[in-house]
Design a protein around this motif. Structure first.
Motif, short mmCIF file in Angstrom:
data_model
loop_
_atom_site.label_atom_id
_atom_site.label_comp_id
_atom_site.label_asym_id
_atom_site.label_seq_id
_atom_site.Cartn_x
_atom_site.Cartn_y
_atom_site.Cartn_z
N SER B 36 0.86 -1.33 0.13
CA SER B 36 -0.04 0.01 -0.03
C SER B 36 0.72 1.32 0.01
CB SER B 36 -0.97 0.05 1.24
OG SER B 36 -0.11 -0.02 2.28
N VAL B 39 1.73 2.99 -3.68
CA VAL B 39 0.91 3.50 -4.52
C VAL B 39 0.19 4.38 -3.82
CG1 VAL B 39 -1.13 3.09 -6.08
CG2 VAL B 39 0.85 1.35 -5.80
N ASP B 40 0.19 5.76 -4.22
CA ASP B 40 -0.57 6.87 -3.73
C ASP B 40 -2.22 6.54 -3.89
OD1 ASP B 40 -1.09 10.37 -4.65
OD2 ASP B 40 -1.89 9.09 -2.98
N PRO B 41 -2.78 6.38 -2.70
CA PRO B 41 -4.18 6.19 -2.96
C PRO B 41 -5.05 7.14 -3.18
CG PRO B 41 -3.55 6.47 -0.51
CD PRO B 41 -2.47 6.43 -1.54
N THR B 43 -4.02 9.61 -5.71
CA THR B 43 -4.10 9.92 -7.18
C THR B 43 -3.90 8.72 -8.03
OG1 THR B 43 -1.74 10.12 -7.29
CG2 THR B 43 -3.06 12.16 -6.72
N LYS B 44 -3.71 7.58 -7.19
CA LYS B 44 -3.39 6.14 -7.81
C LYS B 44 -2.47 6.05 -8.93
CE LYS B 44 -7.26 3.90 -6.04
NZ LYS B 44 -7.57 4.68 -4.86
N LYS B 46 -2.29 8.13 -11.46
CA LYS B 46 -2.62 8.47 -12.71
C LYS B 46 -2.42 9.77 -13.00
CE LYS B 46 -6.69 5.25 -12.25
NZ LYS B 46 -8.18 5.36 -11.85
#
Lengths: 337, 437
Positions: B36, B39-41, B43-44, B46
């Protein structure tokens, strides 16, 4: 974690080989298959506390209930580590020294009951005895270095024996914490100056890492001590008794240095008491001088008086540092073979 | 002791050996996307979401000439640092979760306001969350760094378009604004906040060739970034978010002052110290900052109410004369009262307005030589004298000192006192120390 502890115990019973404190004796990854029996043959013979002069009781804070005053007495979840000995010791609580009273958390060990005393060292004192960790640059190597070359890379031109710590992976968190606690003990901090203390990341045990040759692929120790010539080494997983760890360290020092390391470390620790008295006082007097200057000017009687006291304390500190240096220097590295 | 049937013994051994053999590394978890932390929750990772939030990216990117985020991840373990690239910064932030419930009211209100600003561009953020996870804290620090940058641009009166594209040509005209678009630096400012000093030291030894035992401002060299590196366990109170904020802001201001019009030579440290203290104290005056002199520990005292102390020093003529302090190029000679006095002098100069400060900085950082480095400290000091005269009208250090002492005595540093008293409240947390370079 409990699974690991059980397995460590079971494997010890099954194989009789040292699992926790692993001896690596050059020429590869060692671990139960090394060339000699070295110190591990003596560990655990009889009462560890009696086979080796027990180091003085380390200082701890009674408010910190995670530490026990008796080295090695605190074992999480009833872990059965025999402290790196070649043979387990059936029927004995691990780490318990016969004859020593079982301390209770928060109770200052053998000191008679009364007003609780704070044995916490001053921050300034702790800074005097910080372990001087070295973070080696990972060499560029096409494949992992052999044991001797890896040790040589860590040692550089330093002829002191090595104390190497590997930060554990998440599954090794409990052992990692125990190693961290051990390294935080005052005696360890004081004696660390006689070692080249090397800090390695957990990534150093990955198969492709140049330093992976230092670690057993399946049971890499979290900490190990090695002679500078890489011929004798002892590893720790965090489940050994502190007595056994200290024994290994002092034996390493005995091989590396001329002189009585135990006597020198004891003397240096006595000096720590004096630092504890003088350093906080020095800091306080610096503040008092500044306060007096701000209130009455630099030539005020109060400022002059505090400055005089500060000068006296600093003279005492200078003399103490000189004594500590002389004592430390009395332990001399043996000539290289 | 544990006694187990042979069958169970075998199962345990195999299970454990099996699990050891299949032990998932952090890198593997990160690569598989199951970690976890990787990955930036919000911005995911993207591109569209990052762009909307004002980011240029989330790694990988270069940090120095010969290394970047991937090398750092491989060294200390992937997933530890949250990598973010903003318009002016490249950040690597490794902070533990923060429980807002234990923060004091002012800090909580400040953070909630920041979260609302972040939520406006990252809808996945809940401004009322009680716990700030590591990624949310990273976003907060990205916001704070950009705001500090914008604040400095406000003082110097220059925005991004004023600065040139990256180049290594030094000109001696007054319009020349440096070597690149980042206040005059060619590369973005790098901020690395580690949770553990062992990771910082490992990185610094491996890639910077320097063993950093304390927070450090660092110049990667010609054409590269100015960095600030710190770790929470360097100082006792950096787990306090406000203390950490002040700590980062203090060093960012130093880097901005050095980077402005290009980091061509060292400038006297009193202004950077005083201005950085002023900026940090406007966040919270209860966390005074101290740099570490080369030969001793940094001053770590907790006294934060400096205005009465300044008055006492001025009244008893005990303040270090400006003529002496103005010649110092590093923090070596600084003692506690010197921090106090430097701060007060800069607060006094700040009452002359941003335009005067901008003129001072512009003149102070005018190129003296065609190359890099400090060849002649006398020339730097002469430039300082010119800058003080042109910007504030002080012909010499004594004139400045006299004016400052008057200001302390009458208005009594009233504006400085007011900003301090507004923030006065019962505190028990320890103070922090600063960084050194």
């Amino acid at each position: 974690m409990k699974l690991l502890i059980l397995t460590a115990t079971v494997a010890t019973l099954a194989t009789g080989a040292a699992l926790n404190a692993q001896a690596y004796y050059g020429g590869g990854r060692g671990g139960g298959g090394g060339r000699g029996s070295g110190p591990s043959g003596e560990l655990g013979a009889g009462n560890p506390g009696e086979a080796f002069p027990r180091p003085p009781r380390p200082v701890w804070n009674p408010a910190d209930t995670t530490r026990d005053p008796t080295p090695g007495a605190h074992q999480p979840g009833g872990a059965q580590s025999s402290g790196g000995s070649a043979t387990a010791l059936p029927g004995r609580a691990p780490g318990h020294v016969p004859g020593a009273p079982t301390p209770q958390p928060g109770t200052p060990g053998l000191v008679p009951a009364g007003a609780p005393m704070d044995f916490t060292r001053a921050a300034a004192t702790l800074r005097q005895i910080e372990i001087d960790w070295v973070f080696p640059v990972t060499p560029k190597a096409a494949q992992p270095l052999a044991w001797e070359r890896a040790i040589a890379a860590l040692a550089g031109t330093d002829r002191r024996p090595l104390l190497v710590r590997r930060h554990g992976h998440e599954v090794e968190a409990a052992g990692d914490r125990r190693i961290a606690d051990l390294l935080d003990q005052e005696e360890m901090r004081v004696m660390s100056r006689f070692f080249r203390c090397v800090d390695l990341a957990d990534t150093s045990r990955h198969p492709e890492h140049p330093f992976s040759g230092l670690f057993h692929p399946e049971r890499p120790p979290l900490c190990f001590v090695s002679d500078a010539n890489s011929e004798v080494a002892v590893g720790f997983s965090g489940y050994e008794t502190a007595a056994d760890v200290y024994r290994a360290l002092y034996e390493t020092l005995a091989r590396a240095y001329e002189g009585d390391a135990d006597r020198v470390v004891r003397g240096l620790r006595r000096g720590i008491e004096d630092f504890d008295r003088l350093l906080p006082r020095e800091e306080e007097l610096v503040r008092l001088v500044d306060d007096a200057v701000a209130e009455g000017g630099p030539d005020s009687p109060a400022a002059k008086k505090q400055r005089q006291r500060l000068d006296e304390i600093r003279k005492e500190l200078a003399a103490l540092r000189a004594r500590q240096t002389a004592l430390s220097d009395s332990l001399k590295l043996r000539a290289a073979d | 002791m544990f006694h187990l049937p042979a069958r169970s013994l075998t199962v345990l051994l195999c299970a454990t050996l099996g699990s050891t053999a299949q032990e998932p590394s952090i890198a593997a978890r990160a690569a598989s996307g199951t970690d976890s932390r990787a990955v930036d929750p919000y911005t995911k990772g993207k591109s569209a979401d990052l762009e909307r939030a004002g980011y240029s990216g989330a790694g990988p990117f270069a940090l120095g000439g010969h290394h970047g985020t991937e090398e750092v991840d491989a060294l200390i373990g992937a997933g530890k640092l949250c990598w973010l690239e903003t318009r002016h910064f490249r950040l690597g932030i490794d902070l533990p979760p923060l429980d807002l419930g234990v923060a004091d009211k002012r800090a909580r209100e400040r953070i909630r306001a920041e979260l609302r600003d972040l939520a406006a561009v990252m809808p996945a953020i809940d401004p009322e969350t009680r716990t700030l996870d590591p990624w949310l804290r990273a976003h907060l620090y990205a916001l704070r760094c950009e705001r500090a940058y914008a604040g400095f641009q406000g003082v110097i009166g220059r925005s991004d378009p004023a600065f040139p594209p990256p180049n290594l040509t030094v000109r001696f005209d007054d319009e020349w604004l440096g070597l690149g678009p980042y206040l005059g630096q060619p590369a973005k400012y790098v901020v690395l906040v580690f949770r553990e000093s062992t990771d910082l030291r490992r990185y610094a030894n491996q890639y910077l060739g320097s063993d950093m035992r304390w927070p450090q401002r660092y110049d990667l060299g010609r054409g590269q970034a100015l960095m600030f590196l710190t770790a929470l366990d360097f100082e006792g109170n950096l787990h306090d978010d406000t203390a950490l904020h002040c700590h980062v802001a203090f060093s960012l201001v130093h880097n901005f002052c050095d980077g402005f019009r290009g980091y061509l030579f060292e400038t006297p440290v009193w202004f950077k110290c005083g201005y950085a203290q002023a900026v940090a104290r406007r966040i919270d005056p209860h966390h005074p900052q101290y740099d570490r002199p080369p030969d001793r520990r940094a001053d770590g005292r907790t006294d934060w109410d400096w205005s009465p102390r300044v008055r006492g020093l001025v009244e008893h003529d005990a303040a270090r004369p400006f003529a002496e302090m103005a010649t110092w190029r590093d923090y070596g000679p600084f003692h506690f009262h010197d921090y106090v006095v430097a701060w007060s002098r800069v607060e006094f100069l700040m009452t002359k307005g941003d335009a005067a400060l901008a003129r001072y900085l512009h003149r102070m950082k005018a190129p003296l030589w065609r190359g890099f480095g400090t060849q002649d400290w006398t020339a730097v000091l002469a430039q300082q004298d010119r800058a003080l005269r042109e910007a504030f009208g002080f012909d010499d250090p004594t004139t400045l000192d006299r004016a400052w002492a008057e200001w302390v005595g009458e208005d009594g540093g009233k504006s400085a006192r007011q900003s301090t008293e507004k923030a006065r409240r019962p505190r028990s947390s320890p103070q922090t120390r600063g960084a050194d370079r």
